[in-house]
Every structure is written in C-alpha cells, then in structure tokens.
Motif scaffolding. Structure first.
Motif, PDB file in Angstrom:
ATOM      1  N   LEU A   2       9.440  -3.658   1.038  1.00 21.12           N
ATOM      2  CA  LEU A   2      10.300  -3.818  -0.111  1.00 21.12           C
ATOM      3  C   LEU A   2      11.254  -2.390  -0.174  1.00 21.12           C
ATOM      4  O   LEU A   2      12.282  -2.371  -0.338  1.00 21.12           O
ATOM      5  CB  LEU A   2       9.697  -4.191  -1.506  1.00 21.12           C
ATOM      6  N   ALA A   3      10.457  -1.380   0.138  1.00 25.02           N
ATOM      7  CA  ALA A   3      11.170  -0.260  -0.063  1.00 25.02           C
ATOM      8  C   ALA A   3      11.962   0.105   1.414  1.00 25.02           C
ATOM      9  O   ALA A   3      13.275   0.643   1.166  1.00 25.02           O
ATOM     10  CB  ALA A   3       9.946   1.043   0.154  1.00 25.02           C
TER      11      ALA A   3
ATOM     12  N   VAL B 236      15.296  -2.120   0.588  1.00 29.28           N
ATOM     13  CA  VAL B 236      16.223  -1.264  -0.228  1.00 29.28           C
ATOM     14  C   VAL B 236      16.769  -0.509   0.596  1.00 29.28           C
ATOM     15  O   VAL B 236      18.163  -0.307   0.572  1.00 29.28           O
ATOM     16  CB  VAL B 236      15.694  -0.703  -1.438  1.00 29.28           C
TER      17      VAL B 236
ATOM     18  N   LEU C 113      19.489  -1.767   2.930  1.00 24.67           N
ATOM     19  CA  LEU C 113      20.603  -2.439   2.244  1.00 24.67           C
ATOM     20  C   LEU C 113      21.548  -1.272   1.917  1.00 24.67           C
ATOM     21  O   LEU C 113      22.891  -1.534   1.896  1.00 24.67           O
ATOM     22  CB  LEU C 113      20.343  -3.358   0.950  1.00 24.67           C
ATOM     23  N   VAL C 114      20.928  -0.122   1.636  1.00 25.71           N
ATOM     24  CA  VAL C 114      21.799   1.001   1.120  1.00 25.71           C
ATOM     25  C   VAL C 114      22.493   1.472   2.398  1.00 25.71           C
ATOM     26  O   VAL C 114      23.761   1.723   2.149  1.00 25.71           O
ATOM     27  CB  VAL C 114      20.978   2.083   0.461  1.00 25.71           C
TER      28      VAL C 114
END
Length: 324
Positions: A222-223, A226, A229-230
């Motif tokens: 999950l980290a 994210v 996506l950034v």
C-alpha cells in the motif's frame, strides 16, 4: 521504447507468443493456491526459456550469423549479473547461491529476449494489452474468492476476512503484482489511440486492482502503491487531464469500498506502530539490525544470492524469538 530499429530476430512473432504464453501460464497457474499449484511455476518458466533459446538459435543458424544488440536497459542488468556470479563464487553459502543462480537463468534469458523484441511502440502496446488480459483474469478470480468463497468447493486454509489472499499464492505476491502492473496499465489507458471500450475496460480493471490491493491488507505494498501514484502524477503533468481524473476518481471509489468491506486493514495499520514488543515494527527492527551486521561483514560482494534465510539466522539476535 524510442528505439525503432528492426529486431535482430528473423521471425520475432513466434517469440512474442512464447513470451505471452510464459506470462499467462506462470501467472494463472498460481491464481488459486488451493493445492500448491505453484509447484508447476518453475518448470513452466524453464520450459519457455528453453523454447526461446531453441527458436533464437535456430533462426541464427538459418541466417548464418548470430546477432545480438544490447539496449541501454541490458547493460546495468549485465553488470548486476556479473556481480551476482562473483558473489556466488565468493560466499560461504555456496550451495544456496548456486541453487538461486540456476533459478535466475530462465529469468535472465526472458529479460534479454524481451529487450530485443519489444523495442517499438506497437510491440509495447501489444505487451501491455496481453498483460491487461491476464490481469483481468486475476482480478475476476480475486473478486470471486472475496465475495463467493463460501460457495466454492475449494479449501483455502485462510480466514474469511482475508480469503482474497489465496489469489496468486498469498497476499504479498498478489499485492506486489498489482503494484507493479498498475502504473503501466494506467499509462496505457490514458495514452492516445485508446478506443472508448478499451478505456472502460482498463478503468474497470484498475478499480478492481485497487479494491483487491486494499483487501490484501498488505501495508508495504500500500505504501509503494501511494508512492507510485505520486510519482506517476508528477511525470504525467503534461498529459491530458480528463482520463487521469476519471481514473483517479475510480481508484478512490474502489479504495473506499475496500476499506468498508475489509475493516481488518485499519487494525493491521495500527499494529505497525504499536508500542508492545510484538508489534510489526518492533519485530522488523531485528531484521534491519541483522541486515546491517551482514552488510558490515561483506559490504562489496554480499553473501551471495539466495542466502537471505541462512544469513538472517546467523546475524539476527536470539531475542527475536522472545518478541515474536
């Protein structure tokens, strides 16, 4: 991708299909890990690598010359391979390194042939389309297991709240597969030339991936998700915004649905930063300390590929078993 020179392979189409078959078979054979189907993955990988070498060699014989063109992506991999071979010869864990190196050979073969084959925009688009088809099957299986596992005649060996993790063997493999594939398919969906039905298909697939990723409750992935996506947003500032906005809204909706249907995720995140000695963070500190100690002993060549488990046992504090 910018290199448009013709491939040195005389008839690359058959090799394209061998690689598509490799991606599909090694992925789908572990789609449901109910009876240890993963045992077939390594033989399938070795079989396809052998076919690739046989076809490549036969075509070179027909042409009367062996031609190999290195791409910019090949050079760092060759240097890494050289370092791995030297490390495997130097380490005291020779047996483990030899076994791991033998398993790496099919991967190396497929990688180098892939860089020879997928060197045009059309080739890369076909590859991403094949990955999307395979990913769709994985996504459907994941949803079926999450919502209908009670009706299936399959023994999952896992709790109801995380039953989706049997897709692709376990939660880590499934989440890692999604994190790696998601940015590539998002870029493909937002690119030029996609038909409306392709955008709807890829958008639905990406939303399903986001849901399944949350359902795995895998915090590291999950980290990474994210962060990817950034980074994708930063690199896509000059791209058309409408497809990206729609895709972003769909991903957020899928994430919200997964959080609602998988309440164990918030509990797992809370346990990361718990103060007790058995928290995830506290237990992983022992691995970080062991890794640092192992690095200080062999900072240049390491301890050899495939030796992680034995190295950790040698350098990890025995207090780990008390914390666990």
């Amino acid at each position: 991708m910018g290199n448009t020179a013709p491939s040195p392979l005389a008839s690359p189409k058959i090799l394209h299909w061998i690689l598509y078959s490799l991606l599909a078979s090694t992925t789908l054979v572990v789609t449901i890990n109910s009876f240890d189907s993963g045992i077939a993955k390594t033989p399938l990988l070795a079989l396809h690598a052998t076919l690739i070498v046989a076809v490549f060699t036969s075509q070179a014989i027909i042409r009367g010359r062996l031609e190999v063109r290195l791409s910019p992506a090949d050079i760092p991999v060759l240097l890494l391979l050289l370092l791995i071979v030297i490390s495997a010869s130097y380490t005291q864990y020779t047996w483990h390194s030899q076994q791991a190196l033998a398993a790496w050979i099919p991967f190396i073969v497929c990688f180098f042939v892939g860089t020879q084959l997928f060197n045009t925009q059309a080739d890369v688009s076909n590859l991403l389309r094949a990955l999307a088809v395979i990913g769709t099957v994985v996504c459907v299986v994941g949803f079926v297991q999450f919502f209908f596992a009670e009706e299936l005649i399959v023994e999952f060996f896992i709790g109801k709240e995380r039953r989706v993790t049997s897709t692709l063997t376990n939660a880590i493999y499934l989440s890692g597969y999604i994190v790696l594939l998601f940015p590539a398919l998002l870029a493909y969906a937002a690119g030029k030339g996609r038909r409306p039905w392709e955008r709807w298909w890829l958008g639905t697939l990406l939303g399903g991936f986001a849901f399944l990723l949350m359902a795995t409750s895998t915090r590291g992935s999950l980290a990474a998700f994210v962060a990817s996506l950034v980074l994708f947003g930063i690199m896509s500032r000059k791209q058309r915004s409408k497809p990206l906005i729609i895709a972003g809204a769909g991903v957020l909706l899928a994430l919200a649905a997964a959080l609602y249907l998988s309440p164990s995720l918030s509990q797992r995140i809370e346990r990361v930063f718990g103060q007790e000695t058995t928290s995830t963070l506290a237990r992983r500190v022992y691995f970080w300390e062991a890794g640092y100690k192992a690095f200080r002993v062999a900072p240049l060549l390491g301890h050899g590929i495939g030796s992680y488990e034995v190295v950790m046992r040698d350098y990890r504090s025995p207090d780990y078993w008390i914390a666990k």
